[in-house]
Scaffold this motif. Structure first.
Motif, mmCIF file in Angstrom:
data_model
loop_
_atom_site.group_PDB
_atom_site.id
_atom_site.type_symbol
_atom_site.label_atom_id
_atom_site.label_comp_id
_atom_site.label_asym_id
_atom_site.label_seq_id
_atom_site.Cartn_x
_atom_site.Cartn_y
_atom_site.Cartn_z
ATOM 1 N N SER A 59 -7.522 15.926 6.239
ATOM 2 C CA SER A 59 -7.293 15.580 4.847
ATOM 3 C C SER A 59 -7.835 16.273 3.602
ATOM 4 C CB SER A 59 -7.573 14.179 4.713
ATOM 5 O OG SER A 59 -6.804 13.345 5.648
ATOM 6 N N GLY A 80 1.592 11.838 3.039
ATOM 7 C CA GLY A 80 0.941 11.169 1.800
ATOM 8 C C GLY A 80 1.718 11.052 0.519
ATOM 9 N N PRO A 81 1.229 10.941 -0.591
ATOM 10 C CA PRO A 81 -0.195 10.931 -0.797
ATOM 11 C C PRO A 81 -0.921 9.678 -0.438
ATOM 12 C CG PRO A 81 0.787 10.526 -2.892
ATOM 13 C CD PRO A 81 2.071 10.824 -1.762
ATOM 14 N N SER A 82 -2.293 9.843 -0.334
ATOM 15 C CA SER A 82 -2.900 8.505 0.088
ATOM 16 C C SER A 82 -4.212 8.112 -0.826
ATOM 17 C CB SER A 82 -3.385 8.266 1.610
ATOM 18 O OG SER A 82 -2.504 8.659 2.279
ATOM 19 N N VAL A 101 -4.035 14.355 0.364
ATOM 20 C CA VAL A 101 -2.968 14.514 1.411
ATOM 21 C C VAL A 101 -3.334 14.835 2.869
ATOM 22 C CG1 VAL A 101 -1.040 15.311 -0.179
ATOM 23 C CG2 VAL A 101 -2.630 16.923 0.698
ATOM 24 N N GLN A 109 -5.671 11.900 -5.352
ATOM 25 C CA GLN A 109 -5.434 11.393 -4.222
ATOM 26 C C GLN A 109 -5.675 12.415 -3.148
ATOM 27 O OE1 GLN A 109 -1.371 9.492 -5.381
ATOM 28 N NE2 GLN A 109 -2.368 7.704 -4.116
#
Ligand SMILES: Cc1cc2nc3c(=O)[nH]c(=O)nc-3n(C[C@H](O)[C@H](O)[C@H](O)COP(=O)(O)OP(=O)(O)OC[C@H]3O[C@@H](n4cnc5c(N)ncnc54)[C@H](O)[C@@H]3O)c2cc1C
Length: 314
Positions: free
Chosen positions: A135, A177-179, A124, A122
């Motif tokens: 990111s 995040g996390p994303s 951040v 993932q």
């Protein structure tokens, strides 16, 4: 035209203008980077009014419920009052180490102020004190004591330049995040997997491969790392050693000037990929091309995980 309010700023959003661009036009200090709904830097919270569903696409359900949305994807249909996201979406972190993995890739290690739950792969959003936000994909595993990011130096790059030249151990940042959905999901341990990354596109894959092996993935795992030149390959020894220790892992470094374009190499080596799982990360054009090639070779679209490292927009 809908009116948007943010702190002391107020503006009418013009036709075909995003909420982000409207507020930036007024001089509002909103963090932003890709302006394409990918990096998550411009996330805000709707305090009053309704945001269109498209502006919340891809966000976690808990964030949607809190009214969070991406300002760059928001074309409001009615008046809105918005604010910064809350502390539940961001946490403080301290840089603990900055080490060169190659001439232009830096391994950035951080310790978070509070437990930080994520899946390797993932990403951040790293926020500097002045609000600059970019990111980065997570290369570390959850049980490692530090969060690891791989940052490529971009000529005149604001965040990468700062990390290279100014930030030192002890520098404080914030993480959002996390994303993202690019991570290993356990459950089909015998499924063959193909992972392809260019440049620092290796960062998420480094996390994903180690996560898969640790989780007990038994199927073959093919990891390709592409670079323009040999100097661009990094973590070669670590990855070669990981492959020696795991019979189901094959690691292939690939250099454009010697091996040709990596997408063509993959297409000729893996013409049939029915039933496989694929991961592609890094350069946006290559990610787009590889996603298409993996699909045409037989990987179901639900089994293709990708992160395109979109650059910041003006
Ligand atoms: C989901 C996601 C994950 C990402 N993960 C990583 C990661 O793990 N590692 C990593 O190094 N980066 C990653 N990026 C890219 C990163 O967020 C920044 O865009 C990058 O570090 C450049 O930021 P900067 O502030 O140094 O440069 P900026 O100040 O943003 O850029 C300076 C100039 O260079 C241009 N530029 C920026 N990047 C490039 C590029 N790649 N090629 C050509 N021109 C460029 C910009 O448009 C601008 O004109 C990711 C991006 C996304 C969206």
């Amino acid at each position: 035209m809908p009116t948007v309010r943010y702190e002391t700023y107020s503006c009418e959003i013009r036709e075909n203008e995003s909420l982000l661009d409207g507020l930036l036009r007024q001089g509002a200090p909103i963090a932003h980077a890709c302006k394409a709904g990918s990096c998550g830097s411009c996330m805000l919270r709707a305090v009053d009014g309704t945001v269109p569903a498209r502006a919340q696409q891809g966000l976690k359900d808990s964030w949607k419920a809190r009214g969070y949305f991406l300002a760059c994807m928001c074309r409001p249909e009615s008046d809105l009052t918005v604010a910064e996201v809350g502390s539940d979406a961001r946490l403080g972190a301290t840089i603990t180490g900055l080490h060169h993995l190659s001439l232009d890739v830096l391994r950035v290690r951080l310790v978070c102020e509070a437990p930080f739950d994520f899946r390797p792969g993932q990403y951040v959003t790293l926020l500097r004190d002045d609000g600059l936000a970019r990111s980065y994909s997570i290369a570390s595993l959850l049980d490692e004591s530090e969060l690891e990011l791989h940052v490529r130096r971009i000529p005149n790059g604001r965040m990468s330049g700062w990390l290279y030249e100014e930030a030192g151990p002890g520098a404080r940042v914030q993480l959002q995040g996390p994303s993202g959905e690019c991570f290993y999901v356990a459950g089909r341990e015998d499924q063959p997997m193909l992972l392809i990354g260019t440049g620092t596109g290796l960062a998420p894959l480094y996390g994903i491969v180690r996560d898969a092996l640790k989780t007990g993935h038994r199927g073959p795992i093919h990891l390709f790392h592409g670079a323009l030149r040999t100097e661009g390959l990094y973590l070669r020894e670590e990855l070669a050693a990981l492959a020696v220790g795991h019979a189901n892992l094959a690691y292939t470094p690939s250099v454009l000037q010697d091996d040709g374009p990596i997408d063509l190499m993959i297409a000729s080596r893996f013409p049939k990929l029915d039933g496989w799982r694929g991961f592609v990360c890094g350069d946006p054009t290559l990610v787009q091309s590889l996603k298409k090639k993996l699909f045409l070779s037989g990987i179901a679209s639900r089994d293709i995980y990708a992160d395109a490292f979109l650059p910041s927009a003006p």
